[in-house]
Design an enzyme around this catalytic site. Structure first.
Site, PDB file in Angstrom:
ATOM      1  N   GLY A 120      33.007  34.189  40.858  1.00 38.88           N
ATOM      2  CA  GLY A 120      33.216  33.360  42.044  1.00 38.88           C
ATOM      3  C   GLY A 120      33.689  31.950  41.742  1.00 38.88           C
ATOM      4  N   GLU A 121      33.602  31.522  40.509  1.00 38.55           N
ATOM      5  CA  GLU A 121      33.940  30.149  40.159  1.00 38.55           C
ATOM      6  C   GLU A 121      35.445  30.020  39.903  1.00 38.55           C
ATOM      7  OE1 GLU A 121      32.762  27.156  36.565  1.00 38.55           O
ATOM      8  OE2 GLU A 121      31.209  28.537  37.274  1.00 38.55           O
ATOM      9  N   ALA A 122      36.062  29.023  40.548  1.00 43.42           N
ATOM     10  CA  ALA A 122      37.520  28.850  40.480  1.00 43.42           C
ATOM     11  C   ALA A 122      38.016  28.596  39.058  1.00 43.42           C
ATOM     12  CB  ALA A 122      37.951  27.691  41.390  1.00 43.42           C
ATOM     13  N   ILE A 161      38.155  31.883  37.211  1.00 44.08           N
ATOM     14  CA  ILE A 161      39.281  32.682  37.709  1.00 44.08           C
ATOM     15  C   ILE A 161      40.583  32.152  37.124  1.00 44.08           C
ATOM     16  CG2 ILE A 161      40.589  33.321  39.774  1.00 44.08           C
ATOM     17  CD1 ILE A 161      37.892  33.250  41.308  1.00 44.08           C
TER      18      ILE A 161
END
Length: 188
Positions: free
Chosen positions: A162-164, A167
């Site tokens: 979930g962490e940008a 990603i």
């Protein structure tokens, strides 16, 4: 006396010297036979001992394989609950080699791993994990796939965290691999 010997020999009686020699030869043969039978018995016992040792070694090997398999399953469960502890457990028990390639192959090929845990583990920024990420992405073959197909294949092997920032690291590694597999797809 000479004629007595001759006469007893002719009538089927052996002279006393021959009888003594035969008895001596018979006794020697009996002793040799007993020695050989004793040697054969010793060899049988040695063979039985060797066979027992071989069986014990085989069973120990089987037991070691069972123990190794159980530890490996335990390591996978630990990985699914906490990826860092799971990898540490596998390394500590010599079930994985502490190399980016070996860990990446484990993450890519091993069945039953939590895909979210894989994504979280690969997304970390430390130097060693970045090498694992690169090795993991290198296990994918994107040649002759369009961008969407390649992206689907890549994202099928784990779930994005979930962490940008995680990603971003993962997508950058994907882009580098995709471009190296499909030279000239994108023109500047």
């Amino acid at each position: 006396m000479g004629s007595k010997r001759k006469d007893s020999f002719l009538w089927g009686k052996a002279p006393p010297d021959c009888i003594r020699a035969e008895k001596k030869q018979t006794e020697t043969n009996r002793m040799n036979k007993n020695n050989i039978l004793g040697d054969i018995q010793k060899l049988r016992m040695e063979i039985e001992n060797v066979l027992t040792e071989i069986h014990t070694m085989e069973s120990n090997k089987e037991n070691k394989n069972v123990i190794r398999t159980k530890r490996f399953q335990c390591g996978k469960k630990k990985f699914n609950m906490d990826p860092i502890k799971g990898i540490k457990y596998l390394l500590d028990n010599d079930l994985l080699v502490n190399s980016p390639e070996d860990i990446a192959e484990f993450l890519y090929k091993e069945e039953g791993l939590n895909k979210t845990a894989i994504g979280n583990y690969l997304g970390e920024k430390d130097e060693f994990r970045l090498k694992i990420l690169k090795s993991f992405v290198d296990l994918h073959e994107f040649s002759d796939l369009n961008l969407v197909q390649a992206l689907r294949q890549f994202l099928w092997s784990f779930w994005l965290p979930g962490e940008a920032q995680k990603i971003d690291r993962m997508m950058e590694a994907f882009a580098q691999r995709y471009c190296s597999c499909n030279m000239g797809v994108f023109q500047l």
